[in-house]
Design a protein around this motif. Sequence first.
Motif, PDB file in Angstrom:
ATOM      1  N   ALA A  19       0.956  -1.228   0.018  1.00 45.03           N
ATOM      2  CA  ALA A  19      -0.034   0.073   0.087  1.00 45.03           C
ATOM      3  C   ALA A  19       0.865   1.307   0.083  1.00 45.03           C
ATOM      4  N   ALA A  20       1.905   1.292   0.484  1.00 39.63           N
ATOM      5  CA  ALA A  20       2.840   2.353   0.885  1.00 39.63           C
ATOM      6  C   ALA A  20       3.620   2.606  -0.380  1.00 39.63           C
ATOM      7  N   ASP A  21       3.750   1.299  -1.171  1.00 39.30           N
ATOM      8  CA  ASP A  21       4.567   1.244  -2.449  1.00 39.30           C
ATOM      9  C   ASP A  21       3.912   1.149  -3.918  1.00 39.30           C
ATOM     10  N   ILE A  22       2.805   1.797  -3.920  1.00 41.33           N
ATOM     11  CA  ILE A  22       1.690   1.769  -4.938  1.00 41.33           C
ATOM     12  C   ILE A  22       2.449   2.589  -5.981  1.00 41.33           C
ATOM     13  N   PRO A  23       2.788   2.206  -7.000  1.00 44.59           N
ATOM     14  CA  PRO A  23       3.639   2.806  -8.188  1.00 44.59           C
ATOM     15  C   PRO A  23       2.580   3.965  -8.658  1.00 44.59           C
ATOM     16  N   GLU A  24       3.256   5.009  -9.094  1.00 50.36           N
ATOM     17  CA  GLU A  24       2.626   6.160  -9.672  1.00 50.36           C
ATOM     18  C   GLU A  24       1.834   5.768 -11.045  1.00 50.36           C
ATOM     19  N   THR A  25       0.662   6.084 -11.152  1.00 45.74           N
ATOM     20  CA  THR A  25      -0.093   5.819 -12.431  1.00 45.74           C
ATOM     21  C   THR A  25       0.080   6.958 -13.517  1.00 45.74           C
ATOM     22  N   ASP A  26       0.460   6.652 -14.671  1.00 42.56           N
ATOM     23  CA  ASP A  26       0.646   7.856 -15.558  1.00 42.56           C
ATOM     24  C   ASP A  26      -0.763   8.054 -15.981  1.00 42.56           C
ATOM     25  N   TRP A  27      -1.138   9.288 -16.110  1.00 46.41           N
ATOM     26  CA  TRP A  27      -2.392   9.651 -16.756  1.00 46.41           C
ATOM     27  C   TRP A  27      -2.754   9.243 -18.028  1.00 46.41           C
ATOM     28  N   LEU A  28      -1.941   8.804 -18.861  1.00 37.87           N
ATOM     29  CA  LEU A  28      -2.209   8.317 -20.285  1.00 37.87           C
ATOM     30  C   LEU A  28      -2.845   6.839 -19.944  1.00 37.87           C
ATOM     31  N   GLN A  29      -2.324   6.171 -19.084  1.00 37.13           N
ATOM     32  CA  GLN A  29      -3.031   4.903 -18.575  1.00 37.13           C
ATOM     33  C   GLN A  29      -4.546   5.149 -18.311  1.00 37.13           C
ATOM     34  N   LEU A  30      -5.165   6.105 -18.151  1.00 36.31           N
ATOM     35  CA  LEU A  30      -6.413   6.208 -17.801  1.00 36.31           C
ATOM     36  C   LEU A  30      -7.444   6.276 -19.239  1.00 36.31           C
ATOM     37  N   MET A  31      -6.618   6.453 -20.351  1.00 36.42           N
ATOM     38  CA  MET A  31      -7.179   6.425 -21.599  1.00 36.42           C
ATOM     39  C   MET A  31      -7.056   4.973 -22.310  1.00 36.42           C
ATOM     40  N   PRO A  32      -7.968   4.642 -23.068  1.00 36.49           N
ATOM     41  CA  PRO A  32      -7.877   3.414 -23.999  1.00 36.49           C
ATOM     42  C   PRO A  32      -6.841   3.726 -24.977  1.00 36.49           C
ATOM     43  N   SER A  34      -6.913   3.519 -28.048  1.00 39.05           N
ATOM     44  CA  SER A  34      -7.462   4.376 -29.367  1.00 39.05           C
ATOM     45  C   SER A  34      -7.392   5.758 -28.998  1.00 39.05           C
ATOM     46  N   ASP A  35      -7.693   5.919 -27.908  1.00 40.24           N
ATOM     47  CA  ASP A  35      -7.740   7.550 -27.474  1.00 40.24           C
ATOM     48  C   ASP A  35      -6.393   8.047 -27.386  1.00 40.24           C
ATOM     49  N   ARG A  36      -5.381   7.531 -26.739  1.00 42.96           N
ATOM     50  CA  ARG A  36      -3.992   7.742 -26.877  1.00 42.96           C
ATOM     51  C   ARG A  36      -3.533   7.959 -28.173  1.00 42.96           C
ATOM     52  N   LYS A  37      -3.719   7.006 -28.904  1.00 45.13           N
ATOM     53  CA  LYS A  37      -3.401   7.185 -30.586  1.00 45.13           C
ATOM     54  C   LYS A  37      -3.867   8.572 -31.373  1.00 45.13           C
ATOM     55  N   ALA A  38      -5.387   8.779 -30.748  1.00 42.22           N
ATOM     56  CA  ALA A  38      -6.010  10.088 -31.423  1.00 42.22           C
ATOM     57  C   ALA A  38      -5.580  11.252 -30.869  1.00 42.22           C
ATOM     58  N   LEU A  39      -5.087  11.131 -29.565  1.00 41.60           N
ATOM     59  CA  LEU A  39      -4.444  12.393 -28.784  1.00 41.60           C
ATOM     60  C   LEU A  39      -3.050  12.875 -29.271  1.00 41.60           C
ATOM     61  N   LYS A  64     -15.770  22.445 -18.892  1.00 47.85           N
ATOM     62  CA  LYS A  64     -16.512  21.767 -20.045  1.00 47.85           C
ATOM     63  C   LYS A  64     -15.867  22.558 -21.446  1.00 47.85           C
ATOM     64  N   GLN A  65     -15.849  21.602 -22.450  1.00 48.55           N
ATOM     65  CA  GLN A  65     -15.166  22.118 -23.543  1.00 48.55           C
ATOM     66  C   GLN A  65     -16.326  22.433 -24.432  1.00 48.55           C
ATOM     67  N   LYS A  66     -15.847  23.458 -25.378  1.00 44.84           N
ATOM     68  CA  LYS A  66     -16.748  23.993 -26.098  1.00 44.84           C
ATOM     69  C   LYS A  66     -16.075  24.246 -27.463  1.00 44.84           C
ATOM     70  N   GLY A  67     -16.666  24.299 -28.764  1.00 42.19           N
ATOM     71  CA  GLY A  67     -16.086  24.759 -29.837  1.00 42.19           C
ATOM     72  C   GLY A  67     -15.973  23.122 -30.798  1.00 42.19           C
ATOM     73  N   LYS A  68     -14.727  23.605 -31.759  1.00 35.14           N
ATOM     74  CA  LYS A  68     -14.822  22.713 -32.733  1.00 35.14           C
ATOM     75  C   LYS A  68     -13.119  22.004 -32.415  1.00 35.14           C
ATOM     76  N   LEU A  69     -13.288  20.822 -31.369  1.00 32.06           N
ATOM     77  CA  LEU A  69     -12.191  19.960 -30.950  1.00 32.06           C
ATOM     78  C   LEU A  69     -12.331  18.780 -31.394  1.00 32.06           C
ATOM     79  N   PRO A  70     -11.368  18.084 -31.765  1.00 31.38           N
ATOM     80  CA  PRO A  70     -11.255  16.530 -31.960  1.00 31.38           C
ATOM     81  C   PRO A  70     -12.151  15.922 -31.020  1.00 31.38           C
ATOM     82  N   PRO A  71     -13.075  14.645 -31.346  1.00 27.59           N
ATOM     83  CA  PRO A  71     -13.761  14.024 -30.551  1.00 27.59           C
ATOM     84  C   PRO A  71     -12.894  13.276 -29.480  1.00 27.59           C
ATOM     85  N   VAL A  72     -11.511  13.188 -29.500  1.00 27.07           N
ATOM     86  CA  VAL A  72     -11.018  12.632 -28.185  1.00 27.07           C
ATOM     87  C   VAL A  72     -10.853  13.480 -27.347  1.00 27.07           C
TER      88      VAL A  72
END
Length: 180
Positions: A19-32, A34-39, A64-72
């Motif tokens: 529990a004390a040694d839980i390694p850091e999770t990278d934010w990109l690991q939270l994305m599937p 396909s999303d990482r590739k699209a990003l 909240k996002q607005k405008g013409k951003l890519p779906p990812v």
Amino acid sequence: MRRTLLACSLALLTGLAHAADIPETDWLQLMPPSDRKALEEMPEIDHNSPEAAGTFTQKQGGLKQKGKLPPVMFSTRTVAALDGKQIRLGGYPVPLENDARGRVTEFFLVPYPGACIHVPPPPPNQIVLVRYPKGMKIDDIYSPLWVTGKLKVEKVSNEMADAAYAMDEAKVRAVQDSDL
């Protein structure tokens, strides 16, 4: 009997050490993947907006996002294998709720500082709602935090943002110089 107690004690100590040694999770690991590739393939985004000039207001939509951003950039797709997993994630707070003493009890954790005024904000699968009833004083949203706990796949939407993950009963602490 003695061996059973010894085995249980060793298992408990091993569990505490892990529990004390839980390694850091990278934010990109939270994305599937396909999303990482699209990003990675996303075109450069223009940062010319009222928020970029420092004139952010709640009416402009918060995270909240607005405008013409890519779906990812609107993706709520998650990684099912992370549901219920103990993780340690470093990020920056976007305070949402305070207790009577002014301590922050609920906040969004985001991967980069100033996400509440940065354009574009992170996609929902890069925002984690942290419910922290113990509360903590947050003087500076540009100071990073460590959040450790059980990650849940949970879609949350409020006036400020949409998030695809949440954590309850997390351990929260400021990142110290010795962590770097």
